[in-house]
Scaffold this active site. Sequence first.
Site, short mmCIF file in Angstrom:
data_model
loop_
_atom_site.label_atom_id
_atom_site.label_comp_id
_atom_site.label_asym_id
_atom_site.label_seq_id
_atom_site.Cartn_x
_atom_site.Cartn_y
_atom_site.Cartn_z
CB SER A 1 -11.72 -15.16 -4.22
OG SER A 1 -11.45 -15.96 -5.30
CE LYS B 1 -6.29 -11.62 0.25
NZ LYS B 1 -6.80 -12.53 1.25
CE LYS C 1 -9.14 -2.84 -3.10
NZ LYS C 1 -10.16 -2.86 -2.03
CD GLU D 1 -7.97 -1.55 0.31
OE1 GLU D 1 -8.37 -0.57 -0.33
OE2 GLU D 1 -8.68 -2.20 1.10
#
Length: 710
Positions: A83, A116, A289, A114
Amino acid sequence: MTLEEAREEVSRLSQELERHNRLYYVDGNPDISDRDYDEMFRNLELLEARFPELASPNSPTRRVGGEPIDGFEQREHFLQMLSIDDVFSEEELTDFYKRLQRLLGIDQIEVVIEPKIDGVAVAMHYERGELAFAVTRGDGTVGDDITENVRTIGNVPLRLPDGAPDWLEVRGEIFMPNARFAALNESRDEAGLPTFKNPRNATAGTLKLLDSREVAKRPLEFIAHGMGRLDGLEITSIAEFHELLGTLGIPMNSPIWTRDSLEGVLDVVRELDVKRHDLPYETDGAVVKVVSLAQQSELGQTSRAPRWAAAFKYPPEQKETIIREITIQVGRTGTLTPVAELDPVLVSGTTVSRATLHNQDEIDRKDVRIGDSVLIEKAGEIIPAVVKVLPEKRPADSEKYDIFRAVGGKCPSCESEIIRPDGFVAWKCLNPACPAKSANRIKQFVSRKALDVEGVGNIVAEKLVERAVIGEALDLFSVPFETLATLNIGTEEDSRVLGAKKAESIIATLERAKSAPLHRWIYALGIPQVGESAARELSRLHESFSLLNGSALLLELQTLKTGDRKEDNELLAPYGIAGEVGPTVARNVCAFFDSSEGERVLAGLEEIGIDPKSENFAPKPSEADSDGSNPVAGKTFVITGTLSAPRGQIKEAIQNHGGKVAGSVSKNTDYLLAGEGGGSKRDKAESLGVEIISEDDLTSMVAQIESASS
Ligand code: IVH
């Protein structure tokens, strides 16, 4: 046509259909008409019917679903499904970026940002370009194989075009677009089916269906957001991965930003806060990320989440609106709940026109009045709430709001007198025959976790009471077919009958509900404080419904005071009663059987001729355990690897014999039940000295219990 010719034609049609699918779903740019598509589809169906040996599981014709299955197989992930750590403020996001800089020893770190997606995580595996299987996250190590259901999702490619790697695992999110969710709920409510709380629940519920033909009818979509196992191709960054997804026609998230500075990241997160409300799916955050896979592996991961990613969570949105009216709702137990009727506003993607005001104390604390301008918010699944009143905008002539005065001291549904019992914050209607209470009790009775009577939804329940067809849930069992079929579920002016087909199916479902297990019946009665888990525990302790009435165990339990430990009570100790059942639950159950309602239920069940039976009756785990006849009772099991039956079934077998099933191995684990595979949990069990048993071992444990009790 020869088999060879047919083979070529099947392959050509499949490729064409898959290509048109991509054009339609991914590029949003179809180049043939629906009619031409349908014709191609039918031709393929015909060929596959004539040459069954040519029908492949990934044929476009399989998107309509197939035969129902008994349960999902378990499948272990090649790479753990992690997660993401959440961050809740710009400060925490700053800390995250600074930690990246510190750990990597450089200033400019390239990241993608981006939305979620609030859906259900799934891993899709393509072997040489063919969808091989799709697995849910599960516990991160093992998940459910939901391939059949995933095949029905329109924008999931079943076959990738040329150029696919030997093995490609794409991870992503399955979700139900907001607009289609709203339409689905509307039509379900009209059909008397229970509605879903939110798009995520609808998605999860749909993916759990064992009949893929039903899944095919639900509007699910897929968006890729990550990479798992990849063979036969080198990839060095998320950017390259996105390129690959693009060439293979796998749906990608949008928008996606790339930035290489903290300021850049913060700007994007602020920009997305505005944009996110226009996205087709629910989102409450942004995922950040690190782009370079080399940097990702340098940063590594903790046991649950990678250090190279963070999920920024937006605070719940607040909106200003005006309270036009306060209405009073009467609940299942007679509690009067004030509800603010608002000028409709769009909050977190949905239109809100009502918000709960809870009770008089809440109204007093916030000094909420009719005509007030207020801030409201909708946080996650929670019903909209009034955060605060804006007193500067209050009309000059406004008055304090008082529930008792507003309803003239009478229940707004049945007009009997209301009271505020000692120690309670809420006003209550005590009339057992109050129609509002009856309707809400019936809704509870037929709900999914109770007797699951499909076909009786909110509207049907209300109309049955409004038209005085029934007063109590149990009366449902004696409504004649004719009455049901001709029930007016519209209004007096604009009437609409339920119809014979629906009436038939309701009657059939009710017939089945008669043999539902005890815990469902207990839950169905809606006794205060008796939720799902309390109901299960009560059914573990009692063999049948009639034995709950006057149960010595409950009578003893209700004498305990707060702070008393059940374990210290001589009578109660052997029963190992769990947390959900304490003095309050015991008192409420006893009070139920003492009430006229309880009497009516007992009489009603007798009249139908049933006494619901427990399916998990295992009353004295500690004694059974101490004489060694039940090696399962009171023990904690963890399950890993692939077993011969669906995991849920094995879990239930353990629970039905008084055992517990936990998700992860710890020093409190008694047994690790290991099937084939099961890597990390096995290692952990070994290192902690937890006994590892096989499925055969469990079978003989259960056989031992059964022979001891016979
Ligand atoms: S990237 C290490 N991107 O949220 C996992 N995940 O709460 C990297 N999710 O496990 C996943 N939208 O299932 C990523 N745009 C997105 C996402 C996303 C939703 C899910 C995903 C993840 C979970 C973490």
